[in-house]
Enzyme design. Structure first.
Site, short mmCIF file in Angstrom:
data_model
loop_
_atom_site.label_atom_id
_atom_site.label_comp_id
_atom_site.label_asym_id
_atom_site.label_seq_id
_atom_site.Cartn_x
_atom_site.Cartn_y
_atom_site.Cartn_z
CG ASP A 201 -1.78 -20.08 -0.42
OD1 ASP A 201 -1.00 -19.96 0.54
OD2 ASP A 201 -1.45 -20.64 -1.47
CE LYS B 285 1.46 -17.80 -2.58
NZ LYS B 285 0.71 -19.05 -2.42
CG ASP C 33 -12.16 -6.69 6.34
OD1 ASP C 33 -11.86 -6.17 7.44
OD2 ASP C 33 -12.54 -6.04 5.35
CE1 TYR D 221 -3.07 -2.94 0.10
CE2 TYR D 221 -3.83 -2.25 2.25
CZ TYR D 221 -3.91 -3.09 1.17
OH TYR D 221 -4.86 -4.09 1.15
CG ASP E 218 -7.02 -4.48 4.01
OD1 ASP E 218 -8.01 -4.48 4.75
OD2 ASP E 218 -6.93 -3.76 2.99
#
Ligand code: NAD
Length: 379
Positions: free
Chosen positions: A228, A196, A256, A149, A252
């Protein structure tokens, strides 16, 4: 002990829920001998109306002088058409940058009183849970100021290619890992580094740094998981996790996902922490911004129906992380638990469990829910 708390009630339901949170803090202070001195600041939509900017310099300066900041929510439809730099949400970015917070902590647990809010089956909630019960109690620590970001981004000359870059320095990784390890020490002493690393070089650096930092926390069991797989495990066996630490992008998404497993958005608190070594840190604990995860909910503002528990529990996180008052934080959490046990519900969390004969469900408003937590604290 005296604590200076910067207060940004904000917009919409923000002031309603923050009022309940400060009432609970004050009652707790009376009981345990602490004084919370509030410095009320205007930021967000309110500051746009009065000062023409979402975060006046004076507000940020005043917040910097305090020990921690408690925020309701900012934003609303009346400011939606303003240009980007004048949107109320800019106040949040300015406060995070100005107060040097870099780690976002989002606890997510399944309260038995709200069991039906969770879409997962009992067998899934029991799987991997060391308590053997159907539930989970996890904390996601998300890096907040680096990674994709904030990395270099752009497009090529003929606008046919776009790119964003995931960049992390050792120092950025180390400080968020240390925050996560410190949190793990106050909880179940298990930390899962989510990345990852089978594909991304930045993730391999996360693992290298984690291997070094973990040596300073031998009491914490460190594990590694690809993101994942973590996304799957959160809905296959959430009870196996204690603390998850991860990058800005992965955090992020995962936070959620975890919040959906707990039910109402009105229940969930959050903390954004800096470093205890920062000059702005007081009492040997990090500066923090504490806020419920919900927004300003303009659709229900001023109606005395907003759930104040996310804001009240954000106050508990402030006690724990910025003031080191673990006993007091646990007392607030126990009081919230007991009002739910007694059957009290705001509208958003009503009808989530079979009614109990001893404690039938009773729908209450924002103020009555706050008062009930106060009473429970006094017991
Ligand atoms: P929201 O979280 O405000 O509301 C989503 C839904 O959840 C609404 O139906 C609302 O009534 C309900 N809800 C939210 N909090 C509740 C509570 N405590 N009790 C009961 N119900 C609750 O999200 P939104 O509608 O997307 O955004 C509204 C405004 O808030 C926008 O201007 C947005 O930019 C802003 N926002 C601010 C923050 C923040 O300040 N950190 C975060 C998210 C959204």
């Amino acid at each position: 002990m005296n604590y200076a708390v910067a207060l940004v009630p904000g917009d919409g339901i923000g002031p309603e829920v923050v009022l309940q949170a400060t009432a609970v803090l004050d009652a707790l202070g009376d009981r345990y001998g602490h004084v919370f001195n509030y410095v009320e600041l205007e930021a967000g939509g309110k500051a746009l109306d009065t000062a023409g900017e979402p975060l006046p310099k004076s507000a940020l300066e005043a917040a910097r002088q305090c020990d921690a900041l408690l925020l309701g929510a900012v934003g609303g439809p009346q400011w939606d058409t303003l240009p980007g730099h004048l949107r109320p949400e800019q106040a949040l970015l300015g406060l995070r940058a100005g107060l040097g917070v870099f780690a976002n902590l989002r606890p997510a647990s399944l309260l038995p009183q709200l069991r039906a809010a969770c879409p997962l089956k009992d067998e899934v909630l029991i799987a991997g849970n060391p308590t053997g019960q159907a539930g989970f109690d996890l904390l996601i620590v998300r890096e907040l100021t680096g990674g994709l970001y904030f990395g270099k981004r752009g497009r090529n000359n003929d606008n046919t290619v776009a790119f964003d870059t995931e960049t992390y320095s050792r120092q950025e990784i180390e400080r968020v890992l240390r925050t996560a390890y410190r949190a793990a020490m106050t909880r179940g002493k298990k930390l899962c580094v989510v990345d990852k690393a089978n594909v991304l070089e930045s993730s391999r650096l996360w693992r290298e740094v984690a291997a070094i930092v973990s040596e300073d926390y031998p009491a914490v069991e460190t594990s590694y998981m690809y993101v994942d797989n973590c996304a799957m495990q959160l809905i296959r066996a959430p009870g196996r996790f204690d603390v998850i630490v991860t990058s800005n992008l992965f955090g992020d998404i995962l936070s959620d996902e975890a919040s959906v497993l707990t039910g109402s958005i009105g229940m969930l608190p959050s903390a954004s922490l800096g470093s205890p070594d920062d000059p702005a840190a007081k009492h040997g604990h990090p500066m923090g911004i504490y806020e419920p995860i919900h927004g300003s909910a303009p659709d229900i503002a001023g109606k005395d129906i907003a759930n104040p528990l996310g804001a009240i529990l954000s106050g508990a996180l402030m006690l724990r992380y910025s003031f080191g008052l673990e006993k007091e934080a646990a007392a607030v959490e126990a009081a919230v638990n007991s009002v739910l046990d007694a059957g009290l519900r705001t509208r958003d969390i009503a009808g989530l469990n079979a009614p109990s004969i001893e404690n039938p469900e009773r729908i209450v408003g924002t103020r009555d829910m706050g008062d009930a937590v106060l009473k429970a604290l006094e017991m």
